[in-house]
Design an enzyme around this catalytic site. Sequence first.
Site, PDB file in Angstrom:
ATOM      1  N   THR A  96       0.871  -1.180   0.000  1.00  0.00           N
ATOM      2  CA  THR A  96       0.000   0.000   0.000  1.00  0.00           C
ATOM      3  C   THR A  96       0.904   1.225   0.000  1.00  0.00           C
ATOM      4  O   THR A  96       1.625   1.461   0.984  1.00  0.00           O
ATOM      5  CB  THR A  96      -0.892   0.023   1.257  1.00  0.00           C
ATOM      6  OG1 THR A  96      -1.680  -1.160   1.283  1.00  0.00           O
ATOM      7  CG2 THR A  96      -1.802   1.240   1.251  1.00  0.00           C
ATOM      8  N   LYS A 171      -7.870   1.668  -2.884  1.00  0.00           N
ATOM      9  CA  LYS A 171      -7.518   1.269  -1.511  1.00  0.00           C
ATOM     10  C   LYS A 171      -7.652   2.454  -0.541  1.00  0.00           C
ATOM     11  O   LYS A 171      -8.243   2.318   0.536  1.00  0.00           O
ATOM     12  CB  LYS A 171      -6.084   0.717  -1.518  1.00  0.00           C
ATOM     13  CG  LYS A 171      -5.442   0.516  -0.182  1.00  0.00           C
ATOM     14  CD  LYS A 171      -5.652  -0.856   0.379  1.00  0.00           C
ATOM     15  CE  LYS A 171      -5.099  -0.926   1.796  1.00  0.00           C
ATOM     16  NZ  LYS A 171      -5.330  -2.155   2.467  1.00  0.00           N
TER      17      LYS A 171
HETATM   18  P1  NAD Z   1       5.671  -5.900   7.468  1.00  0.00           P
HETATM   19  O1  NAD Z   1       6.377  -4.744   8.071  1.00  0.00           O
HETATM   20  O2  NAD Z   1       5.302  -7.077   8.317  1.00  0.00           O
HETATM   21  O3  NAD Z   1       6.513  -6.457   6.210  1.00  0.00           O
HETATM   22  C1  NAD Z   1       7.265  -5.661   5.349  1.00  0.00           C
HETATM   23  C2  NAD Z   1       8.567  -6.405   5.079  1.00  0.00           C
HETATM   24  O4  NAD Z   1       9.335  -5.689   4.114  1.00  0.00           O
HETATM   25  C3  NAD Z   1       9.448  -6.539   6.324  1.00  0.00           C
HETATM   26  O5  NAD Z   1       9.698  -7.911   6.575  1.00  0.00           O
HETATM   27  C4  NAD Z   1      10.714  -5.763   5.962  1.00  0.00           C
HETATM   28  O6  NAD Z   1      11.890  -6.321   6.516  1.00  0.00           O
HETATM   29  C5  NAD Z   1      10.693  -5.872   4.460  1.00  0.00           C
HETATM   30  N1  NAD Z   1      11.517  -4.863   3.767  1.00  0.00           N
HETATM   31  C6  NAD Z   1      11.585  -3.532   3.973  1.00  0.00           C
HETATM   32  N2  NAD Z   1      12.442  -2.968   3.108  1.00  0.00           N
HETATM   33  C7  NAD Z   1      12.912  -3.961   2.315  1.00  0.00           C
HETATM   34  C8  NAD Z   1      13.825  -4.015   1.230  1.00  0.00           C
HETATM   35  N3  NAD Z   1      14.424  -2.909   0.777  1.00  0.00           N
HETATM   36  N4  NAD Z   1      14.082  -5.218   0.661  1.00  0.00           N
HETATM   37  C9  NAD Z   1      13.492  -6.334   1.117  1.00  0.00           C
HETATM   38  N5  NAD Z   1      12.611  -6.357   2.151  1.00  0.00           N
HETATM   39  C10 NAD Z   1      12.336  -5.181   2.736  1.00  0.00           C
HETATM   40  O7  NAD Z   1       4.380  -5.287   6.770  1.00  0.00           O
HETATM   41  P2  NAD Z   1       3.079  -6.089   6.281  1.00  0.00           P
HETATM   42  O8  NAD Z   1       2.059  -6.076   7.377  1.00  0.00           O
HETATM   43  O9  NAD Z   1       3.490  -7.370   5.662  1.00  0.00           O
HETATM   44  O10 NAD Z   1       2.526  -5.069   5.176  1.00  0.00           O
HETATM   45  C11 NAD Z   1       3.134  -4.985   3.895  1.00  0.00           C
HETATM   46  C12 NAD Z   1       2.318  -4.013   3.053  1.00  0.00           C
HETATM   47  O11 NAD Z   1       0.960  -4.469   2.970  1.00  0.00           O
HETATM   48  C13 NAD Z   1       2.247  -2.581   3.617  1.00  0.00           C
HETATM   49  O12 NAD Z   1       2.313  -1.684   2.560  1.00  0.00           O
HETATM   50  C14 NAD Z   1       0.903  -2.549   4.326  1.00  0.00           C
HETATM   51  O13 NAD Z   1       0.366  -1.240   4.393  1.00  0.00           O
HETATM   52  C15 NAD Z   1       0.073  -3.446   3.424  1.00  0.00           C
HETATM   53  N6  NAD Z   1      -1.074  -4.094   4.071  1.00  0.00           N
HETATM   54  C16 NAD Z   1      -0.939  -4.709   5.275  1.00  0.00           C
HETATM   55  C17 NAD Z   1      -2.057  -5.320   5.866  1.00  0.00           C
HETATM   56  C18 NAD Z   1      -1.930  -6.022   7.195  1.00  0.00           C
HETATM   57  O14 NAD Z   1      -2.976  -6.345   7.788  1.00  0.00           O
HETATM   58  N7  NAD Z   1      -0.741  -6.292   7.708  1.00  0.00           N
HETATM   59  C19 NAD Z   1      -3.296  -5.286   5.237  1.00  0.00           C
HETATM   60  C20 NAD Z   1      -3.397  -4.686   3.978  1.00  0.00           C
HETATM   61  C21 NAD Z   1      -2.281  -4.084   3.409  1.00  0.00           C
END
Ligand code: NAD
Length: 295
Positions: A96, A171
């Site tokens: 997102t 979204k």
């Molecule tokens: P999260 O923080 O658990 O996961 C993100 C991952 O990206 C982390 O493991 C981090 O180490 C990794 N990362 C960051 N920079 C990086 C890079 N340069 N190279 C490789 N890896 C890298 O977040 P999430 O909950 O998995 O959410 C991910 C996305 O999905 C976000 O944009 C969030 O807004 C969206 N989202 C989340 C949810 C939810 O319920 N968790 C729901 C809908 C949308």
Amino acid sequence: MSKIGFIGLGNMGGPMVSNLIAAGHEVRAFDISVEAVTRATEAGAYAATSGADAADGVDVVITMLPAGKHVQSVFLEDDKVMDIVAPGSLLIDCSTIDVVTARAAISEAEKRGLDMLDAPVSGGIGGAQAGTLTFMCGGAETAFARAEPILRTMGKNIFHAGDAGAGQAAKVCNNLMLAIQMIAVSEGFALGDKLGIDRQKLFDIASTATSQCWAMTSYCPVPGPVPTSPSNRDYEAGFTVAMMLKDLLLAREASGEVDANTPLGAQATDMFATFAADGNEGLDFSAIFKHIAGT
Ligand code: NAD
């Protein structure tokens, strides 16, 4: 079956990788967190050593990263994934992020002869685990047609929202409406408490009357009426206050860019920001009821 590079193996990306592998895809997985990569290899993925390495020799790259700056870094700056992938590859960003970065990334991809979609999701961690996410996609019809069968292994409802950035636009609009509805339901129940009406009675009436909405009937912010809602588990997330605040800030940014009138969105953003600053970022967003009721 496709060879897929998957970058960003967090709460959402990790289970999405498991579902891709279960569907028979070959996945090269990378995250800056070593633990996240280890979990992915336990699910059957190949451990890539960098974002660039994950994109090497695959047909499709999927990203699930925190914000626009990470997407920019992976595709165009640090990992330069767009310069590494084979011509004609498909890129799907499920993070997102802001509409401007999403559109710019897709434009850069198209200049290089790549197909790219913005494809943010809703459905949370539970949806990612169960493979029932909703994907909202923006980009060319041809890119969507290629992506749809892959997304279907991770989701249930796959929408083509329109051109580049339309997925992110859908979204932020959805979550803006959701935040306002959650506040509205919370205010109604907080007033009901003060007026002395039983919460279950108010729910029974309102949920069959004109204020009925998802925030009330599936995710009720007061404990009791909906047994599965986070309010019955001390507001254990679910979808956190921090995530809702992130999406509201993206909605505010988008509103500013197109000069849209979103006064309730602005107020919802301020309320969630204050609640988050009081140490509640990790609670489910329906806990905004506590802020409103002063409990
Ligand atoms: P999260 O923080 O658990 O996961 C993100 C991952 O990206 C982390 O493991 C981090 O180490 C990794 N990362 C960051 N920079 C990086 C890079 N340069 N190279 C490789 N890896 C890298 O977040 P999430 O909950 O998995 O959410 C991910 C996305 O999905 C976000 O944009 C969030 O807004 C969206 N989202 C989340 C949810 C939810 O319920 N968790 C729901 C809908 C949308």
